[in-house]
Scaffold this motif. Sequence first.
Motif, PDB file in Angstrom:
ATOM      1  N   ASP A 138       0.876  -1.170   0.000  1.00  0.00           N
ATOM      2  CA  ASP A 138       0.000   0.000   0.000  1.00  0.00           C
ATOM      3  C   ASP A 138       0.929   1.241   0.000  1.00  0.00           C
ATOM      4  OD1 ASP A 138      -3.058   0.623   1.538  1.00  0.00           O
ATOM      5  OD2 ASP A 138      -1.544   2.203   1.407  1.00  0.00           O
ATOM      6  N   HIS A 140       0.657   3.754   1.558  1.00  0.00           N
ATOM      7  CA  HIS A 140       0.779   4.267   2.929  1.00  0.00           C
ATOM      8  C   HIS A 140       1.804   3.487   3.737  1.00  0.00           C
ATOM      9  CE1 HIS A 140      -3.291   5.843   1.814  1.00  0.00           C
ATOM     10  NE2 HIS A 140      -2.645   6.918   2.197  1.00  0.00           N
ATOM     11  N   HIS A 162      -7.356   3.711  -3.264  1.00  0.00           N
ATOM     12  CA  HIS A 162      -6.642   2.591  -3.879  1.00  0.00           C
ATOM     13  C   HIS A 162      -7.590   1.793  -4.780  1.00  0.00           C
ATOM     14  CE1 HIS A 162      -3.832   3.900  -1.012  1.00  0.00           C
ATOM     15  NE2 HIS A 162      -4.202   3.165   0.009  1.00  0.00           N
TER      16      HIS A 162
HETATM   17 ZN   LIG Z   1      -3.453   3.019   1.952  1.00  0.00          ZN
END
Ligand SMILES: [Zn+2]
Length: 486
Positions: A138, A140, A162
């Motif tokens: 991800d 993040h 996403h």
């Molecule tokens: Zn994320």
Amino acid sequence: MRIGIASIALEANTFNPIPTVLESFQSGMLLCGDEIWQLRDSHHELGGFLSGLSGQGVDIVPLLAAGAAPGGILSASTFSELRSRLHAQLDQSPPLDAMLLAPHGAMVSEDALDADGLWLQEIRDRMGASMPIIATIDPHANLSPLMVSATDAIISYKTNPHMDQRQRGIEAAKLITRAVKGEVKLSQAACFPPIAIEIERQFSSEGAYAELLAHAQHMQETPGVLSSSIVLGFPYADVPELGSSTIVVTDGNVLSAQPLANSLGEALWQRRHNLKSRLLSMTDAVQQAHEFPGTTCLLDMGDNVGGGSPGDCTILFEIIQQQHAGPALGVIIDPASAEQAKSAGVGAILNLQIGGKLPGTVGKPIEGKFEVMAVSDGRFTEEEPRHGGQQSFNQGTSVVVQNEELTLVLITNRVPPFSLRQITHLGVDPSKYGIIIAKGVHAPVAAYASISDHFIRVNTPGMTAADMSKFVYIHRRHPLFPLELF
Ligand SMILES: [Zn+2]
């Protein structure tokens, strides 16, 4: 060719005092072996792995798929249990030629600040240096050098919300078969510019992040470049690797990866001033939303469930009541009130104290009389591509309660606002409201776009406040823009 696939994924907010435990995965995703095939058509990267490997003469060996909603630090015992389950699956599996893995990249456990690096390195140690291992992450993620050294290639999703998880899974699957066949020699490098991108600027459709993605895409079209990623970072995990990074994977026979990763890192650094958040106060945001025609979605950044916040902060709802800006609609995690309202039954009018109760949350409960409008067991499915790629949801006992200003969906389990079905499965039509509060920043946009005329990101307090200067960090790297560097 035999390829194993596995995922242990959690975005851990180290400011949330409630640990993430095994039950969090059981109410999220916890699949073993052939159970994982049920994800084949999903928009999750594991669906991409399964689909991308199918029809290529590959013997696919699904091992473990474990994912929980973003929340507090992973308990040490749960981390140990998940790794034991994965290695027990490997004990039973025939010899593998390669592995596709799906960590989140911002997982922290009680016993490991770099929990992703730890489990990836354990896989590397077990499988040996020569086995191709590719991971999707991800954006993040707080990428660590250990994650990079433990894998041959890491591919990050490119969009926020996403929406491309499945595509990235397919990309990883195609790449690993080429690597196993010897068509390419995977070479990976990362760059860690001293910058943390604040959450409000992490939207992939506009601004500096969109420019960087275009830059990375252009690079990926260069012969010899196999993948290039911009990793946003996760501001709410206080770990040494907190911050942004870039990753480039090349065919090592053709091109060196490190200069390209550095050049993406430089492009990121040059745009830093456009990656500093722009913040709007709560009272201004509610006033604007009240004045706008149509439906405005207020994004509650400080109580972002998808960033690990409690999801029961009441401050925006209080301001709406004070300004008589309703009727407004929103979801609050409050198991006790949900149960109380369910017991009273549809049509009952009862006194409730809603939200503002979970450890560390901001604000007080909303007190008053509410009418119970609907009740469900909180199970619903989402067929459309949405942030997170999840199809089956279980938010536990769910009820709709209403007073003159507020319609509140009270839920039991930690389910972020990634699907509008969270609300509509209870018979509520969100388009009839002037204001909707979604406890997130960018992720809810995918789910709420169809019924929202405007989105406003609101500078609310909490464990996911947009302003990083509000947090006391102990472990993160120094110096970082925008905290010490300018
Ligand atoms: Zn994320």
